[in-house]
Design a protein around this motif. Structure first.
Motif, PDB file in Angstrom:
ATOM      1  N   VAL A  58       1.384  17.532  20.976  1.00 12.40           N
ATOM      2  CA  VAL A  58       2.113  16.272  21.093  1.00 12.40           C
ATOM      3  C   VAL A  58       2.748  16.221  22.476  1.00 12.40           C
ATOM      4  CG1 VAL A  58       4.041  14.887  20.226  1.00 12.40           C
ATOM      5  CG2 VAL A  58       2.566  16.113  18.619  1.00 12.40           C
ATOM      6  N   ALA A  59       2.549  15.094  23.163  1.00  9.55           N
ATOM      7  CA  ALA A  59       3.172  14.896  24.472  1.00  9.55           C
ATOM      8  C   ALA A  59       4.446  14.086  24.286  1.00  9.55           C
ATOM      9  CB  ALA A  59       2.222  14.173  25.413  1.00  9.55           C
ATOM     10  N   VAL A  60       5.555  14.590  24.837  1.00  6.80           N
ATOM     11  CA  VAL A  60       6.824  13.875  24.815  1.00  6.80           C
ATOM     12  C   VAL A  60       7.172  13.504  26.247  1.00  6.80           C
ATOM     13  CG1 VAL A  60       9.242  13.936  24.129  1.00  6.80           C
ATOM     14  CG2 VAL A  60       7.553  15.246  22.820  1.00  6.80           C
ATOM     15  N   LEU A  61       7.381  12.211  26.482  1.00  8.82           N
ATOM     16  CA  LEU A  61       7.670  11.711  27.829  1.00  8.82           C
ATOM     17  C   LEU A  61       9.160  11.430  27.973  1.00  8.82           C
ATOM     18  CD1 LEU A  61       4.728   9.126  28.148  1.00  8.82           C
ATOM     19  CD2 LEU A  61       4.686  11.629  28.474  1.00  8.82           C
ATOM     20  N   ASP A  62       9.651  11.580  29.174  1.00  9.31           N
ATOM     21  CA  ASP A  62      11.054  11.310  29.475  1.00  9.31           C
ATOM     22  C   ASP A  62      11.226   9.829  29.806  1.00  9.31           C
ATOM     23  OD1 ASP A  62      13.708  11.395  30.185  1.00  9.31           O
ATOM     24  OD2 ASP A  62      13.457  12.785  31.860  1.00  9.31           O
ATOM     25  N   ALA A  63      12.138   9.158  29.096  1.00  7.70           N
ATOM     26  CA  ALA A  63      12.361   7.729  29.340  1.00  7.70           C
ATOM     27  C   ALA A  63      13.147   7.480  30.616  1.00  7.70           C
ATOM     28  CB  ALA A  63      13.091   7.108  28.147  1.00  7.70           C
ATOM     29  N   GLU A  64      13.925   8.448  31.051  1.00  7.31           N
ATOM     30  CA  GLU A  64      14.773   8.260  32.237  1.00  7.31           C
ATOM     31  C   GLU A  64      13.922   7.988  33.473  1.00  7.31           C
ATOM     32  OE1 GLU A  64      18.319  10.550  34.760  1.00  7.31           O
ATOM     33  OE2 GLU A  64      17.354  11.532  33.070  1.00  7.31           O
ATOM     34  N   GLY A  65      14.309   6.969  34.208  1.00  8.13           N
ATOM     35  CA  GLY A  65      13.594   6.622  35.430  1.00  8.13           C
ATOM     36  C   GLY A  65      12.334   5.816  35.198  1.00  8.13           C
ATOM     37  N   THR A  66      12.092   5.398  33.969  1.00 10.10           N
ATOM     38  CA  THR A  66      10.913   4.591  33.656  1.00 10.10           C
ATOM     39  C   THR A  66      11.346   3.365  32.853  1.00 10.10           C
ATOM     40  OG1 THR A  66      10.387   5.535  31.474  1.00 10.10           O
ATOM     41  CG2 THR A  66       9.643   6.768  33.401  1.00 10.10           C
ATOM     42  N   GLU A  67      10.405   2.505  32.562  1.00 10.77           N
ATOM     43  CA  GLU A  67      10.663   1.340  31.722  1.00 10.77           C
ATOM     44  C   GLU A  67      10.176   1.558  30.290  1.00 10.77           C
ATOM     45  OE1 GLU A  67       8.913  -2.034  33.592  1.00 10.77           O
ATOM     46  OE2 GLU A  67      10.227  -1.969  35.353  1.00 10.77           O
ATOM     47  N   LEU A  68       9.847   2.798  29.956  1.00 10.25           N
ATOM     48  CA  LEU A  68       9.329   3.107  28.632  1.00 10.25           C
ATOM     49  C   LEU A  68      10.462   3.169  27.611  1.00 10.25           C
ATOM     50  CD1 LEU A  68       6.869   5.997  29.615  1.00 10.25           C
ATOM     51  CD2 LEU A  68       6.263   3.622  29.078  1.00 10.25           C
ATOM     52  N   PRO A  69      10.348   2.434  26.514  1.00  6.72           N
ATOM     53  CA  PRO A  69      11.371   2.499  25.473  1.00  6.72           C
ATOM     54  C   PRO A  69      11.153   3.737  24.609  1.00  6.72           C
ATOM     55  CG  PRO A  69       9.685   0.938  24.831  1.00  6.72           C
ATOM     56  CD  PRO A  69       9.324   1.409  26.209  1.00  6.72           C
ATOM     57  N   PRO A  70      12.234   4.335  24.061  1.00  6.86           N
ATOM     58  CA  PRO A  70      12.072   5.500  23.183  1.00  6.86           C
ATOM     59  C   PRO A  70      11.222   5.171  21.955  1.00  6.86           C
ATOM     60  CG  PRO A  70      14.363   5.251  23.864  1.00  6.86           C
ATOM     61  CD  PRO A  70      13.656   4.000  24.293  1.00  6.86           C
ATOM     62  N   GLY A  71      10.465   6.136  21.502  1.00  8.94           N
ATOM     63  CA  GLY A  71       9.609   5.961  20.332  1.00  8.94           C
ATOM     64  C   GLY A  71       8.171   6.284  20.665  1.00  8.94           C
ATOM     65  N   LEU A  72       7.244   5.633  19.978  1.00  9.28           N
ATOM     66  CA  LEU A  72       5.830   5.820  20.290  1.00  9.28           C
ATOM     67  C   LEU A  72       5.521   5.203  21.641  1.00  9.28           C
ATOM     68  CD1 LEU A  72       4.211   4.960  16.826  1.00  9.28           C
ATOM     69  CD2 LEU A  72       4.383   7.228  17.879  1.00  9.28           C
ATOM     70  N   ALA A  73       4.755   5.914  22.453  1.00  6.94           N
ATOM     71  CA  ALA A  73       4.384   5.386  23.768  1.00  6.94           C
ATOM     72  C   ALA A  73       3.473   4.178  23.600  1.00  6.94           C
ATOM     73  CB  ALA A  73       3.689   6.468  24.583  1.00  6.94           C
ATOM     74  N   PRO A  74       3.432   3.279  24.583  1.00 12.64           N
ATOM     75  CA  PRO A  74       2.516   2.127  24.518  1.00 12.64           C
ATOM     76  C   PRO A  74       1.076   2.594  24.283  1.00 12.64           C
ATOM     77  CG  PRO A  74       4.053   1.877  26.335  1.00 12.64           C
ATOM     78  CD  PRO A  74       4.264   3.257  25.801  1.00 12.64           C
TER      79      PRO A  74
END
Length: 940
Positions: A864-880
């Motif tokens: 499982v890949a977990v991405l850091d939301a800080e510094g991005t426009e990605l909202p927490p949860g499942l990635a797009p």
């Protein structure tokens, strides 16, 4: 209340208990015959065709019973089956305890009541049970005369089994009883082990609160006998499954079977009027005279057996090895693999071949590998045939430059910046050293340094080094709880601190007499328990002769960042530090007269040892991102510096603020010849940014850790060349001069092999990096098992250190990091180092930082890949979906692995010191929670 007598019996069917271990033994104690239930592995061993070549005598405390030793019983049997020494375990239940005989009592127990079985009687009981059992081993001349130990506590004239050692082990009050018996039988006992126990109650210290409450008047029988309150509270002092708690409680089902619990508590000698007080004093003196090897295993979170009791034991048994399980409590053997530590320790003391093959009495192994974790030289560096000449003493250059008026150190933490000359630094350190001696500091004393990097810390540290005191340095980034654990573990006799540190020491009751940096008013000094100040000590007349530390003497205890568990104290000797200073000189040409800006705290302290002018820039050591380009350029100007050392997080902010520099500052940065970055790998993008700030500098990123601060090195060109290859992970270059590197391959279970590989054999597969160098640590403090495990390799006569870092070595001999050993993901296709895939995923333009974690049972884990939301426009949860698909395709095409899911975490847990080490374990827990339907807003 009348309590009837009942004979001993065998336990019912219990989890993790082999019924074959149980036997009933009739023993003649001084007050008559009694029946005991005993855990004895002899029948199991002989059923396997194995004859004991060693005996462990175990004694439980209150309110446990021999069930406490089930893990040790199984571990010793398993070890014997696999070819190790055949240890027989004998663990009797004490009278009125476990499944041993219940004595007849007419009333509830009270501290001075006749119905209580006293300490001296319990030692006699133990002797009466084990003596005839020892005689069962072939060749034994032991006998049972039914007598108690002599009144003068002298060893009796009896022989030990002729072909093996005898070792005692005890826990709780069974610890002091077994130590007492062992110390009165040193003619047959070879070594002793103890878990959380106490020998002496200081007169000026209160009895621990839980015991104080239980001993209070009618509370004693109510809490211990009438109800099972004491029993239940004890069972809560460990992470026990309900069925295990029930097993421990099984002998104590009603009040008639719990009299022994109350009697044991009633026999605690809380003052000199207690009937067992004189016996405890006598036992304490006997223990202090015992010179046999010893091991103390400790759970520091124990609310009853506090740190002061461990300190007392260590003073009585200075030869003892110590292993602390920092998060362990009273029932430490239920929470951690104490049995494994014990069997490993026994193997170092009594190797299997020493008795089994020769048939002679096995003497304890007193080699360096088995000496105390607090004083051992088990990891002292073995000089290799091509070793470099011995390095100079840590204070040799400072002493040689005692008349030099050039600048030695500049401290921008002071306002205005404070400059001191070599002459002044020598004078101040010598005065403080003399003052510390007059205050009572002695060689070997530990001094906790609660002072930020700068001139004050340099003066305090080098004063301690001059007299052989040991500096204890714990990063403020550990936080109050982490620093409390670290300081308590190191157990310093002294504290030197600024006000914030002294305030923490007072609030959390840290050990050590206290010295402030600057003078305090009488009220503040009294409140903080401060005796004097460095300012006052700096006025002390120089002593004609200061102690001269040896190269093998401890110089410092440096605590790790605590990013992957409780911070560990790393022991460095004077020789280790001198060797580290020599590495900087040899590898990076840092010589006397070099100007060094040290934005990385450990290296700020090496300046006087190298003869370099060290400059501490204006920044917060716990917040690397506070270092600005202006601050570092001002430091360069002040020190005429040509070398800069900082962490990647600090350099990132330096590059981000470079536009604020004026022309003078830019010119100063252009004069820098060498830029070093440590603490985490430096990506090429950041190196390019650093090169814009320091256009004429050679940019290097050494790899190391607290246990070995400089191990490999890579420059900017090397990073660029590595990036052009297909290797996964982060390239940290090649081993520096004087460092030997090996690889321990990782198997499908995620475990690194015992056998080491080097050269071409170590290339292109995943393994744990193992290093050898003159400047690696000499051991871990109070962590015997950790030290032994990290230095267990024997290759080419060198001392090696298992780094716990994993990765691979390419065909060019370059080292590629892929994470930590405990973070290996064990997929059905084999082990995966998370760092390699993280570097791959981080190459996507939408990703700022990632972590690969494993979800599911070992051996079948999903990636499982977990991405850091800080510094991005990605909202927490499942990635797009589009990003998930892109990353899945990237991973599958590159390494052939499948990503089960891609998640975005609201925050990434990292260490404070470097702001880069990701706590993948916490992210794995969060990811498992989210994938099971939990909230994505759950704290990571």
């Amino acid at each position: 209340m009348r309590f009837p007598a009942r004979p001993a019996q065998t336990p019912p069917k219990l989890p993790e208990w082999d019924p074959v271990w149980s036997r009933i033994v009739e023993a003649r104690t001084p007050d008559g015959p009694h029946s005991f239930h005993v855990l004895d592995t002899l029948e199991v061993l002989r059923g396997e065709g194995l004859e004991p070549s060693g005996t462990i005598l175990a004694l439980h405390g209150n309110p446990t019973w021999s069930y406490l030793w089930r893990h040790l019983a199984q571990a010793t049997v398993d070890s014997a089956r696999s070819g190790g020494r055949v240890w027989r375990l004998i663990a009797p239940d004490q009278l009125d305890m476990g499944y041993s005989q219940r004595l007849s009592h007419e009333s509830l127990p009270t501290p001075h009541g006749a119905e209580v079985r006293r300490m001296s009687q319990r030692i006699s009981d133990f002797d009466a049970v084990v003596t005839p059992l020892l005689a069962e081993v072939a060749g034994s001349a032991a006998s049972n005369d039914g007598t108690a130990p002599n009144d003068d506590a002298a060893p009796r004239n009896r022989a030990a089994p002729a072909d093996h050692p005898i070792v005692t082990i005890g826990h709780d009050w069974g610890g002091v009883l077994s130590l007492g018996w062992a110390s009165r039988n040193t003619d047959i006992v070879s070594a002793s082990i103890s878990l959380n126990t106490a020998v002496h109650q200081p007169e000026d210290a209160p009895i621990p609160a839980p015991l104080r409450a239980t001993l209070a008047g009618p509370m004693l029988p109510t809490a211990t006998v009438v109800t099972d309150g004491f029993l239940r509270v004890t069972m809560s002092l460990g992470d026990l499954d309900p069925e295990i708690k029930d097993a421990f409680r099984s002998p104590y089902g009603n009040a008639s079977r719990r009299h022994g619990i109350g009697g044991f508590v009633a026999d605690i000698p809380v003052d000199e009027n207690h009937p067992s007080y004189s016996e405890l004093q006598r036992v304490g003196a006997d223990i202090a005279a015992n010179e046999h090897p010893a091991l103390l295993v400790w759970g520091p979170k124990d609310p009853v057996f506090l740190e002061r009791y461990l300190r007392d034991l260590r003073q009585r048994l200075p030869q003892a090895d110590v292993h602390r399980f920092e998060l362990g409590s009273h029932l430490v053997s239920e929470d951690y693999d104490v049995a494994g530590v014990v069997t490993d320790w026994l193997e170092t003391q009594f190797p299997a071949t020493s008795a089994a093959d020769t048939g002679s009495i096995a003497a304890p192994n007193t080699s360096a590998a088995s000496t105390s974790a607090s004083t051992d030289t088990s990891a002292d560096n073995v000089e290799s045939p091509d070793a470099t000449p011995p390095a100079r003493g840590v204070t040799a250059i400072l002493d040689a430059r005692h008349g030099d008026e050039s600048i030695a150190s500049v401290d921008f933490a002071q306002n205005p910046a404070q400059q001191i000359t070599w002459r002044h630094l020598w004078h101040v350190t010598t005065s403080i050293a003399s003052g510390l001696l007059e205050l009572g500091v002695r060689p070997g004393d530990r001094v906790s340094m609660l002072v930020p990097p700068g001139n004050n810390l340099t003066a305090a540290l080098y004063a301690c080094l001059k007299i052989g005191a040991v500096a204890v340095v714990a990063d403020a980034g550990l936080g109050p709880k982490g620093m409390t654990r670290a300081t308590t573990s190191a157990d310093p006799q002294w504290i030197i601190g600024e006000l914030p540190g002294l305030g923490l020491a007072r609030a959390f009751n840290w050990p050590g007499r206290r010295v402030s940096v600057s003078p305090l008013g009488p009220v503040q000094a009294k409140l903080l328990k401060v005796e004097t100040s460095l300012t006052a000590l700096s006025r002390t007349t120089h002593h004609a002769q200061l102690p001269t530390p040896a190269a093998t003497d401890d110089a410092a205890i440096l605590f790790t960042s605590g990013s992957t568990g409780p911070a560990k104290g790393v022991r460095y000797t004077h020789g280790d530090i001198s060797a580290l200073a020599a590495v900087l000189t040899r590898v990076f040409d840092v010589r006397e007269g070099t100007g060094l800006v040290a934005g990385f705290p450990p290296f700020a302290l090496l300046g006087p040892a190298i003869g370099a002018t060290s400059v501490t820039p204006d920044m917060s050591v716990t917040k690397p991102k506070t270092l600005t380009a202006s601050a570092i350029s001002d430091a360069i100007i002040a020190g005429h510096s040509t070398m800069v050392f900082a962490s990647p997080a600090a350099y990132k902010n330096v590059a981000a603020t470079a536009s604020d520099l004026d022309e003078e500052q830019k010119a100063a940065c252009a004069r820098v010849e060498l830029v070093l970055s440590a603490g985490a790998p430096v990506p090429l993008e950041l190196m390019d940014s650093i090169a814009e700030v320091f256009p004429n500098a050679s940019i290097h990123s050494p790899y190391g850790m607290t246990e070995g601060l400089l191990l490999t090195d890579i420059d900017r060109a090397g990073v660029a060349a590595a990036d052009a290859t297909s290797n996964l992970g982060v390239c940290v270059g090649r081993p520096i001069d004087g460092v030997e590197l090996a690889l321990a391959p990782i198997d499908t279970s995620g475990t690194s092999a015992d056998a080491l590989e080097r050269g071409a054999d170590a290339q292109r597969h995943l393994g744990e990096f193992v290093v050898s160098a003159a400047h690696i640590k000499s051991g871990y403090d109070n962590l015997w098992a950790t030290t032994a495990a990290s230095a267990r390799d024997d290759l080419d006569g060198r001392t090696w250190h298992r780094t716990n870092d994993i990765g691979h070595i390419d065909a060019e001999g370059r080292v590629w990091l892929e994470g930590r050993l405990q973070h290996v993901v064990t997929t059905p296709r084999g082990p995966v180092g998370p760092g390699g895939l993280e570097a791959l995923i981080d190459s996507d333009e939408e990703v700022s930082r990632s972590s690969i974690v494993g979800i599911g049972p070992a051996g079948t884990q999903s990636l499982v890949a977990v991405l850091d939301a800080e510094g991005t426009e990605l909202p927490p949860g499942l990635a797009p979906l589009d990003l998930t698909a892109r990353l899945r395709e990237l991973v599958a095409d590159t390494v052939g692995h499948d990503l089960t899911a891609v998640l975005v975490a609201p925050t990434f847990p990292t260490d404070i010191r470097h702001n880069s080490k990701i706590d993948r374990s916490r992210l794995a827990t969060w990811a498992d929670h989210v994938l099971s339907g939990g909230s994505v807003r759950t704290k990571v």
